[in-house]
Write an enzyme that holds these catalytic residues in place. Sequence first.
Site, PDB file in Angstrom:
ATOM      1  N   GLY A 173      30.575  73.206  62.108  1.00  0.00           N
ATOM      2  CA  GLY A 173      31.491  72.509  61.193  1.00  0.00           C
ATOM      3  C   GLY A 173      30.663  71.599  60.289  1.00  0.00           C
ATOM      4  O   GLY A 173      29.477  71.836  60.065  1.00  0.00           O
ATOM      5  N   GLU A 195      34.931  59.989  80.755  1.00  0.00           N
ATOM      6  CA  GLU A 195      34.414  59.007  79.802  1.00  0.00           C
ATOM      7  C   GLU A 195      35.306  57.779  79.836  1.00  0.00           C
ATOM      8  O   GLU A 195      36.519  57.938  79.659  1.00  0.00           O
ATOM      9  CB  GLU A 195      34.399  59.631  78.407  1.00  0.00           C
ATOM     10  N   HIS A 250      29.101  57.157  73.507  1.00  0.00           N
ATOM     11  CA  HIS A 250      29.928  57.675  72.407  1.00  0.00           C
ATOM     12  C   HIS A 250      29.731  56.831  71.136  1.00  0.00           C
ATOM     13  O   HIS A 250      30.673  56.214  70.636  1.00  0.00           O
ATOM     14  CB  HIS A 250      31.414  57.699  72.825  1.00  0.00           C
ATOM     15  N   ALA A 281      29.839  65.893  70.845  1.00  0.00           N
ATOM     16  CA  ALA A 281      31.191  66.220  70.366  1.00  0.00           C
ATOM     17  C   ALA A 281      32.251  65.577  71.272  1.00  0.00           C
ATOM     18  O   ALA A 281      32.713  64.459  70.998  1.00  0.00           O
ATOM     19  CB  ALA A 281      31.344  67.731  70.294  1.00  0.00           C
ATOM     20  N   ARG A 282      32.617  66.268  72.351  1.00  0.00           N
ATOM     21  CA  ARG A 282      33.569  65.721  73.308  1.00  0.00           C
ATOM     22  C   ARG A 282      33.094  66.076  74.716  1.00  0.00           C
ATOM     23  O   ARG A 282      32.666  67.205  74.971  1.00  0.00           O
ATOM     24  CB  ARG A 282      34.972  66.295  73.074  1.00  0.00           C
ATOM     25  N   GLY A 286      28.040  58.103  68.264  1.00  0.00           N
ATOM     26  CA  GLY A 286      27.572  58.993  67.192  1.00  0.00           C
ATOM     27  C   GLY A 286      27.820  58.459  65.799  1.00  0.00           C
ATOM     28  O   GLY A 286      26.986  58.602  64.902  1.00  0.00           O
TER      29      GLY A 286
HETATM   30  C1  DGY Z   1      35.149  60.980  66.065  1.00  0.00           C
HETATM   31  O1  DGY Z   1      35.351  60.428  64.973  1.00  0.00           O
HETATM   32  O2  DGY Z   1      35.860  61.886  66.478  1.00  0.00           O
HETATM   33  C2  DGY Z   1      33.981  60.505  66.885  1.00  0.00           C
HETATM   34  O3  DGY Z   1      33.977  60.995  68.153  1.00  0.00           O
HETATM   35  C3  DGY Z   1      33.879  58.990  66.868  1.00  0.00           C
HETATM   36  O4  DGY Z   1      33.375  58.679  65.625  1.00  0.00           O
END
Ligand code: DGY
Length: 327
Positions: free
Chosen positions: A157, A268, A287, A238-239, A289
């Site tokens: 993506g 988490e 988390h 990501a997750r 990012g």
């Molecule tokens: C999101 O935006 O989905 C991230 O995991 C946090 O910035």
Amino acid sequence: MVVDHRIVVTRRPPGGTLDWLTSVGAVWTWDENRPIPDSLFSSEIVGATGLYCMLTDRIDADLLDLAPDLLAVSQMAVGVDNIDLRAATERGIPVGHTPDVLTETTADHAFGLMLATARRLSEASDFVRAGGWKQWEPELLLGAEVHGTTLGIIGLGRIGKAVARRASGFGMKALYSQRTPDPVAEAGLGVQYRSLDALLGESDHVIVLAALTDETKGMIDSKALALMKPTATLVNAARGPLVDSDALAEALSRGIIFGAGLDVTDPEPIPVDHPLLALPNCLVVPHIGSATFRTRVHMAEMAAANLVAALSGERMPHCANPEVYEK
Ligand code: DGY
């Protein structure tokens, strides 16, 4: 000013974004530094017309049923797997999110996690702090090469593409895997499509950037990890539930793979006594990012702009369920 709306904010956003919301309604904010308790959320949402929420909130059909007047939901995140989009669409509620503004920042972080994992930076830092650095040693903390190796990106993506651009600066061959091949990205970025199994087998470093869905949940399980090279690293930016944590702990402790860098975990937050945290070859960060000063303020503003637009009767500029406007 006539206050038309009642807006629930589940966590104070950075910057002055709450002022944007007060221009369209009365704002109730959960002000503590932890996610809003379910019972309070359920009571405050009654009568709300707007909801400004975070990825730690669960927005499901039951919650939406408590808020028959709700006109719009806006989340300060790009990922919306915590929100039942179908339930929102069925109720005619647009759901806002924050694409694009965090792409490059999150790609920097994912790439950095790969570098840190390959070069054992967390372990090396712990070593110095523990007084282990007594001399230069020819074989001290040897790590995995990054430049010139093969990177596998799972989920090409926006962020995956931004990671691919970084990989080209490191002279890496970039592979990607996702449900549908993307010939435009292949031509533009020089990335090559592989099935998931082929990507796992061929890559020296794997970065997971897929969206969390019923289909992708647990996609990196013991079978997938067994396909990877014993010298390979795995990053999840990501997750958490995309990777089976127990299988990963097992693979790291048995040397099935070399190391892992996790920005997200399942569960988490990860409990301090979780087996992954006992492993020196597992780097875990909380988390973060998109966590730069500038990006988080951009996200907060974008989420506010989404909500203000929807509550002002306009189309939400960044809507995660645009089909709601076709109804
Ligand atoms: C999101 O935006 O989905 C991230 O995991 C946090 O910035």
